[in-house]
Design a protein around this motif. Structure first.
Motif, PDB file in Angstrom:
ATOM      1  N   MET A 133       0.839  -1.199   0.000  1.00  0.00           N
ATOM      2  CA  MET A 133       0.000   0.000   0.000  1.00  0.00           C
ATOM      3  C   MET A 133       0.875   1.249   0.000  1.00  0.00           C
ATOM      4  SD  MET A 133      -3.359  -0.761   2.338  1.00  0.00           S
ATOM      5  CE  MET A 133      -2.463  -1.177   3.829  1.00  0.00           C
ATOM      6  N   LYS A 134       0.349   2.299  -0.608  1.00  0.00           N
ATOM      7  CA  LYS A 134       1.078   3.553  -0.703  1.00  0.00           C
ATOM      8  C   LYS A 134       0.330   4.653   0.058  1.00  0.00           C
ATOM      9  CE  LYS A 134       2.806   2.373  -5.317  1.00  0.00           C
ATOM     10  NZ  LYS A 134       2.822   2.760  -6.756  1.00  0.00           N
ATOM     11  N   PRO A 135       1.060   5.621   0.628  1.00  0.00           N
ATOM     12  CA  PRO A 135       0.395   6.732   1.328  1.00  0.00           C
ATOM     13  C   PRO A 135      -0.483   7.534   0.368  1.00  0.00           C
ATOM     14  CG  PRO A 135       2.739   6.649   1.849  1.00  0.00           C
ATOM     15  CD  PRO A 135       2.528   5.697   0.714  1.00  0.00           C
ATOM     16  N   TYR A 136      -1.616   7.993   0.878  1.00  0.00           N
ATOM     17  CA  TYR A 136      -2.529   8.800   0.069  1.00  0.00           C
ATOM     18  C   TYR A 136      -2.825  10.138   0.739  1.00  0.00           C
ATOM     19  CZ  TYR A 136      -6.520   9.938  -2.938  1.00  0.00           C
ATOM     20  OH  TYR A 136      -7.375  10.555  -3.824  1.00  0.00           O
ATOM     21  N   ALA A 137      -3.035  10.130   2.057  1.00  0.00           N
ATOM     22  CA  ALA A 137      -3.344  11.367   2.780  1.00  0.00           C
ATOM     23  C   ALA A 137      -3.007  11.183   4.251  1.00  0.00           C
ATOM     24  CB  ALA A 137      -4.815  11.740   2.621  1.00  0.00           C
ATOM     25  N   ALA A 138      -2.849  12.306   4.954  1.00  0.00           N
ATOM     26  CA  ALA A 138      -2.523  12.269   6.378  1.00  0.00           C
ATOM     27  C   ALA A 138      -3.147  13.476   7.065  1.00  0.00           C
ATOM     28  CB  ALA A 138      -1.003  12.265   6.580  1.00  0.00           C
TER      29      ALA A 138
ATOM     30  N   ALA B 253      -4.385  -6.123   9.314  1.00  0.00           N
ATOM     31  CA  ALA B 253      -4.512  -6.523   7.915  1.00  0.00           C
ATOM     32  C   ALA B 253      -5.880  -6.114   7.399  1.00  0.00           C
ATOM     33  CB  ALA B 253      -4.341  -8.036   7.759  1.00  0.00           C
ATOM     34  N   VAL B 254      -5.961  -5.908   6.091  1.00  0.00           N
ATOM     35  CA  VAL B 254      -7.259  -5.852   5.419  1.00  0.00           C
ATOM     36  C   VAL B 254      -7.384  -7.170   4.669  1.00  0.00           C
ATOM     37  CG1 VAL B 254      -7.691  -3.384   5.249  1.00  0.00           C
ATOM     38  CG2 VAL B 254      -6.154  -4.454   3.619  1.00  0.00           C
ATOM     39  N   ALA B 255      -8.492  -7.852   4.903  1.00  0.00           N
ATOM     40  CA  ALA B 255      -8.666  -9.209   4.381  1.00  0.00           C
ATOM     41  C   ALA B 255      -9.857  -9.264   3.441  1.00  0.00           C
ATOM     42  CB  ALA B 255      -8.863 -10.189   5.532  1.00  0.00           C
ATOM     43  N   LEU B 256      -9.707 -10.006   2.361  1.00  0.00           N
ATOM     44  CA  LEU B 256     -10.803 -10.238   1.422  1.00  0.00           C
ATOM     45  C   LEU B 256     -11.405 -11.604   1.739  1.00  0.00           C
ATOM     46  CD1 LEU B 256     -12.335  -9.235  -1.129  1.00  0.00           C
ATOM     47  CD2 LEU B 256     -10.650 -10.492  -2.491  1.00  0.00           C
ATOM     48  N   VAL B 257     -12.685 -11.606   2.120  1.00  0.00           N
ATOM     49  CA  VAL B 257     -13.349 -12.851   2.507  1.00  0.00           C
ATOM     50  C   VAL B 257     -14.622 -13.028   1.683  1.00  0.00           C
ATOM     51  CG1 VAL B 257     -12.448 -12.688   4.861  1.00  0.00           C
ATOM     52  CG2 VAL B 257     -14.728 -11.796   4.360  1.00  0.00           C
ATOM     53  N   ARG B 258     -15.051 -14.278   1.589  1.00  0.00           N
ATOM     54  CA  ARG B 258     -16.310 -14.570   0.901  1.00  0.00           C
ATOM     55  C   ARG B 258     -16.870 -15.877   1.433  1.00  0.00           C
ATOM     56  NH1 ARG B 258     -17.494 -13.985  -5.564  1.00  0.00           N
ATOM     57  NH2 ARG B 258     -19.735 -14.405  -5.466  1.00  0.00           N
ATOM     58  N   GLU B 259     -18.096 -15.807   1.970  1.00  0.00           N
ATOM     59  CA  GLU B 259     -18.795 -16.997   2.467  1.00  0.00           C
ATOM     60  C   GLU B 259     -17.886 -17.857   3.354  1.00  0.00           C
ATOM     61  OE1 GLU B 259     -21.882 -17.434   2.293  1.00  0.00           O
ATOM     62  OE2 GLU B 259     -22.573 -16.170   0.641  1.00  0.00           O
ATOM     63  N   ASN B 260     -17.294 -17.215   4.346  1.00  0.00           N
ATOM     64  CA  ASN B 260     -16.444 -17.851   5.357  1.00  0.00           C
ATOM     65  C   ASN B 260     -15.181 -18.481   4.780  1.00  0.00           C
ATOM     66  OD1 ASN B 260     -16.153 -18.025   8.154  1.00  0.00           O
ATOM     67  ND2 ASN B 260     -16.806 -20.162   8.192  1.00  0.00           N
ATOM     68  N   LYS B 261     -14.665 -17.882   3.714  1.00  0.00           N
ATOM     69  CA  LYS B 261     -13.378 -18.288   3.164  1.00  0.00           C
ATOM     70  C   LYS B 261     -12.492 -17.058   3.025  1.00  0.00           C
ATOM     71  CE  LYS B 261     -15.069 -22.296   0.563  1.00  0.00           C
ATOM     72  NZ  LYS B 261     -15.195 -22.924  -0.785  1.00  0.00           N
TER      73      LYS B 261
ATOM     74  N   ALA C 224      -5.125 -11.379   1.832  1.00  0.00           N
ATOM     75  CA  ALA C 224      -5.005 -10.357   2.871  1.00  0.00           C
ATOM     76  C   ALA C 224      -3.799  -9.478   2.578  1.00  0.00           C
ATOM     77  CB  ALA C 224      -4.874 -10.991   4.256  1.00  0.00           C
ATOM     78  N   ILE C 225      -3.900  -8.225   2.997  1.00  0.00           N
ATOM     79  CA  ILE C 225      -2.810  -7.261   2.854  1.00  0.00           C
ATOM     80  C   ILE C 225      -2.416  -6.812   4.257  1.00  0.00           C
ATOM     81  CG2 ILE C 225      -2.062  -5.083   1.836  1.00  0.00           C
ATOM     82  CD1 ILE C 225      -4.469  -5.307  -0.081  1.00  0.00           C
TER      83      ILE C 225
ATOM     84  N   ALA D 219      -4.168   5.106   3.200  1.00  0.00           N
ATOM     85  CA  ALA D 219      -3.282   4.431   2.256  1.00  0.00           C
ATOM     86  C   ALA D 219      -4.125   3.875   1.119  1.00  0.00           C
ATOM     87  CB  ALA D 219      -2.514   3.313   2.949  1.00  0.00           C
ATOM     88  N   VAL D 220      -3.476   3.596  -0.003  1.00  0.00           N
ATOM     89  CA  VAL D 220      -4.198   3.063  -1.155  1.00  0.00           C
ATOM     90  C   VAL D 220      -3.449   1.852  -1.697  1.00  0.00           C
ATOM     91  CG1 VAL D 220      -3.047   4.652  -2.764  1.00  0.00           C
ATOM     92  CG2 VAL D 220      -5.249   3.627  -3.381  1.00  0.00           C
ATOM     93  N   ALA D 221      -4.205   0.821  -2.031  1.00  0.00           N
ATOM     94  CA  ALA D 221      -3.640  -0.397  -2.604  1.00  0.00           C
ATOM     95  C   ALA D 221      -4.155  -0.575  -4.023  1.00  0.00           C
ATOM     96  CB  ALA D 221      -4.021  -1.609  -1.757  1.00  0.00           C
ATOM     97  N   ASP D 222      -3.275  -0.977  -4.924  1.00  0.00           N
ATOM     98  CA  ASP D 222      -3.653  -1.328  -6.289  1.00  0.00           C
ATOM     99  C   ASP D 222      -4.046  -2.799  -6.280  1.00  0.00           C
ATOM    100  OD1 ASP D 222      -3.820  -2.070  -8.951  1.00  0.00           O
ATOM    101  OD2 ASP D 222      -2.157  -0.798  -9.582  1.00  0.00           O
TER     102      ASP D 222
END
Length: 275
Positions: free
Chosen positions: A1-6, A210-218, A222-223, A267-270
């Motif tokens: 992730m990259k800084p975006y604002a503070a 972390a920020v995690a991507l989940v779907r239907e308990n899976k 994660a970042i 922060a922003v992630a691509d």
């Protein structure tokens, strides 16, 4: 992730609209946006929390301590719906459907009070409100999935995402587990803000770092956020994910919050790189 604002104290309710990011600084009582090409922070008399853009383009906000929904005039949040006779605690996140109906967290207790279960409130387009769900363990992030047929709520206290089926009249039923965040991400993970995508739901896990991507308990991916605590997240119209982060200088999160020793950033992630 990259800084975006503070420069924020605590970033909540980030929303992308018409090429700009908007978010609430709940600790600093400010509304932040880069609408117009530069970051501005408008001082508020009382903090906003969750944000949502109504179908007509107006920005709605859950006014955290005033227990009302307001709409942005460009200078302040004007009256839209009074929830003072219904809410039992501060208001949290906010989400709406394509018709303009809104759902908002009623946290259930104020800082310093003994914790008790919260509720979800539903606000109709005429401003009338009703309790949509009870016994929610610290309701936090909200999202609509399945083409608006399912409401998800992050239960921070229970470390899970819970799903409800939305009936045609907006009532909620069929409460069920959507994702066990502690089981998927780790025992320290406590979901806060969430953001839906076609691939799943992004979850800011605060003490899970972390920020995690989940779907239907899976767990899909994660970042990690290092020492920073991810608070909330949202996507833009493309492949970027914005995440508000809290830096406590190494102190425990709630200790730093009590001491007002938190600095927040965005922060922003691509997401193309994440995949």
């Amino acid at each position: 992730m990259k800084p975006y604002a503070a420069g924020m104290s605590w970033g909540e309710g980030p929303r992308w609209h018409d090429g700009a990011l908007w978010l609430s600084d709940t600790q600093g009582s400010k509304l932040w946006t880069d609408h117009g090409g530069r970051w501005t922070a408008t001082e508020l008399e009382s903090p906003s929390n969750g944000l949502w853009f109504l179908p007509d383009g107006r920005l709605a906000a859950a006014m955290m301590h005033e227990k009302r929904i307001g709409v942005w005039t460009g200078e302040r949040f004007a009256a839209y719906a009074d929830l003072s006779g219904l809410a039992t605690g501060p208001l949290g996140d906010l989400v709406g459907d394509r018709h303009g109906n809104l759902y908002v967290d009623d946290v259930g207790f104020a800082p310093g009070e003994p914790p008790r279960p919260g509720r979800l409130l539903r606000i109709a387009t005429d401003g009338s409100a009703a309790v949509a769900a009870e016994d929610v363990e610290f309701p936090n992030g909200l999202a609509l999935v399945d083409d608006g047929r399912t409401l998800l709520v992050a239960e921070t206290g229970a470390q899970r995402l819970t799903a409800f089926t939305i009936d045609a009249d907006g009532t909620l039923r069929d409460r069920r587990l959507y994702a066990d965040i502690a089981g998927l991400v780790g025992n320290d993970a406590r979901p806060d803000g969430i953001w839906p995508t076609p691939c799943g739901v992004w979850v800011a896990t605060t003490t899970g770092h972390a920020v995690a991507l989940v779907r239907e308990n899976k767990l899909i991916t994660a970042i990690g956020t290092g020492a920073a605590f991810p608070i909330a997240c949202c996507g833009d119209d493309g492949n970027r994910l914005f995440v508000t982060l809290a830096d406590t200088g190494g102190r425990p999160l709630f200790e730093a919050l009590a001491a007002k020793a938190v600095q927040a950033t965005v922060a922003v992630a691509d997401l193309e790189e994440v995949r």
